[in-house]
Design a protein around this motif. Structure first.
Motif, mmCIF file in Angstrom:
data_model
loop_
_atom_site.group_PDB
_atom_site.id
_atom_site.type_symbol
_atom_site.label_atom_id
_atom_site.label_comp_id
_atom_site.label_asym_id
_atom_site.label_seq_id
_atom_site.Cartn_x
_atom_site.Cartn_y
_atom_site.Cartn_z
ATOM 1 N N TYR A 1 -4.560 0.370 4.943
ATOM 2 C CA TYR A 1 -3.911 -0.931 4.749
ATOM 3 C C TYR A 1 -4.795 -2.004 4.115
ATOM 4 C CZ TYR A 1 0.082 1.007 7.051
ATOM 5 O OH TYR A 1 1.165 1.791 7.330
ATOM 6 N N VAL B 1 -5.914 -3.789 0.794
ATOM 7 C CA VAL B 1 -5.415 -3.949 -0.570
ATOM 8 C C VAL B 1 -6.565 -4.486 -1.425
ATOM 9 C CG1 VAL B 1 -3.752 -5.094 -2.072
ATOM 10 C CG2 VAL B 1 -3.070 -4.418 0.238
ATOM 11 N N VAL C 1 -1.278 -6.037 6.168
ATOM 12 C CA VAL C 1 -2.253 -5.589 5.180
ATOM 13 C C VAL C 1 -3.446 -6.539 5.143
ATOM 14 C CG1 VAL C 1 -0.503 -4.469 3.758
ATOM 15 C CG2 VAL C 1 -1.172 -6.830 3.265
ATOM 16 N N VAL D 1 0.849 -1.195 0.000
ATOM 17 C CA VAL D 1 0.000 0.000 0.000
ATOM 18 C C VAL D 1 0.884 1.244 0.000
ATOM 19 C CG1 VAL D 1 -1.868 -1.148 1.223
ATOM 20 C CG2 VAL D 1 -0.108 0.063 2.534
#
Length: 428
Positions: free
Chosen positions: A277, A279, A423, A28
């Motif tokens: 965070y 994705v 993430v 990220v």
């Protein structure tokens, strides 16, 4: 060939991916870290969320307990303690009335050198520091029972304090939704039985079987584990707790601070972390190569499992995963190993319902994943131990990758996850 490096312990492991292979690194764009740590912290405590300002929150005669995470969490607690304690003593609070408690839940005890590293040398010399022991009944006090029946016993030094400060980092947690905040109370300074009662909420209530789908990564509302933790935090005294919640990036740099009310400030931090965070993915991969993130998130397998949990959100059923984790302290739980003898998820769950233990639940989750995916592990664990996990042990990262590449069809999708614990892959 493309050269990739992934964290492993306190170093890195390297491997190469052929140019013909299409892959995506799941990272990220992180905010710029703060440059003035002290100035930002003082500003945050002076402008708290739904709480009195720090200087107004405490009285000079208060007995204060400060809770910090244990060695398995990334948190600059020593730097925060230095500023907070100077602030308190500058207000007139006696050092003898300040106690720092390492909120390690049911994790292993700390060596003296580890304690010094966590709290800082000056604090270790001047302030009383306690390594919480969840099994030491003489050090625990009953403070009430939650609506879900969790009998809350916490460290007596915290229960007897006039005010409490919690210091922690906000990140993803695979069944509490997020770490930090109320977790410093439960499980942080709670009794072993309190911890087991709370964590047992990951299972559906009878007659339903299996895991409660609401007790999952990134979810707070409707998550029974989180909501039970919040009740415990309120029993500890919501009006007497001042929280300091830190958001950190993949390099352990502070990017934001959320201070004030133990529930509201933490929630604000969770919302921020989840915006940064996540994705987003259009679909899941056939192959994923993931690092647990290096030390301390790969210190043992119990911690490593959290990265595996994150990774499977991005992997197709029967997909292949290579996970890199040093596990220098082994599995991290003798209880975990005992549960592996049950061999099937059904038998494990039956045992957990007789007597819930956190590590037994991790063993159950591990076996479920091993049955859904082909998981290869590069670690410091013995091969026989890795096979007991129903994983395939690998002694060389590039050799494992070459096995993948030989099997890989031309249209295969490949993800690389450098910070497995940090993430949250989300398929849209």
């Amino acid at each position: 060939m493309h050269k990739i490096k992934l964290p492993y312990g306190k170093k890195y492991q390297y491997f190469r991916i052929p140019s013909s292979v299409k892959y995506r690194i799941l990272e990220v764009r992180e905010p710029v870290p703060i440059t003035d740590f002290s100035g930002n912290l003082i500003h945050a405590v002076n402008h708290p969320i739904n709480s009195a300002r720090f200087d107004s929150f405490f009285n000079v005669q208060d007995k204060i307990a400060i809770l910090i995470p244990d060695k398995t969490r990334r948190c600059p607690s020593d730097k925060v303690l230095d500023i907070v304690i100077k602030r308190l003593t500058g207000m007139g609070v006696d050092r003898a009335n300040i106690t720092v408690i390492l909120a390690r839940g049911s994790h292993s005890a700390h060596a003296p050198a580890e304690i010094t590293k966590l709290v800082g040398r000056s604090t270790s010399r001047a302030i009383k520091v306690i390594d919480h022991d969840a099994n030491k009944s003489t050090e625990l006090s009953y403070i009430g029972t939650t609506s879900r029946g969790t009998q809350v016993r916490i460290n007596k030094h915290c229960a007897d304090a006039d005010k409490i400060i919690i210091i922690g980092t906000v990140g993803y947690h695979y069944y509490a939704g997020f770490s930090g905040g109320r977790k410093l109370i439960l499980p942080g300074i709670s009794a072993y039985q309190t911890i087991q009662q709370n964590h047992s909420l990951v299972l559906n209530k009878p007659p339903l079987k299996g895991k409660n789908s609401d007790a999952c990564l990134g979810k707070l509302d409707g998550n029974p584990v989180n909501e039970d933790m919040i009740e415990a935090a309120r029993l500890a005294g919501r009006g007497r707790v001042f929280s300091i919640n830190l958001a950190i990036n993949s390099r352990d740099e502070i990017i934001r601070m959320f201070c004030g009310d133990i529930i509201d400030a933490h929630r604000r931090g969770c919302d921020f972390v989840d915006r940064i965070y996540q994705v987003p993915l259009k679909g899941k991969a056939d192959y994923i190569i993931a690092s647990a993130g290096g030390y301390p998130t790969d210190v043992n397998f119990i911690q490593t499992h959290k990265a595996i949990e994150n990774a499977v959100y991005a992997l197709k059923d029967r997909g292949k995963m290579l996970i890199l984790a040093e596990c220098k302290e082994g599995i991290g739980s003798d209880i975990f190993m005992g549960f592996l003898q049950h061999r099937t998820p059904e038998k494990m769950e039956a045992e957990l319902r007789k007597k819930f233990v956190v590590s037994g639940h991790t063993a159950l989750c591990t076996l479920i994943k091993a049955n859904r995916f082909d998981i290869y592990l590069y670690s410091g664990l013995k091969d026989s131990l890795v096979r007991n996990l129903h994983f395939t042990p690998m002694d060389d990262v590039q050799r494992a990758m070459d096995i993948f590449f030989r099997q890989m069809p031309d249209d295969a999708t490949v993800f690389v996850l450098p910070k497995g614990c940090g993430v949250r892959p989300v398929v849209s």
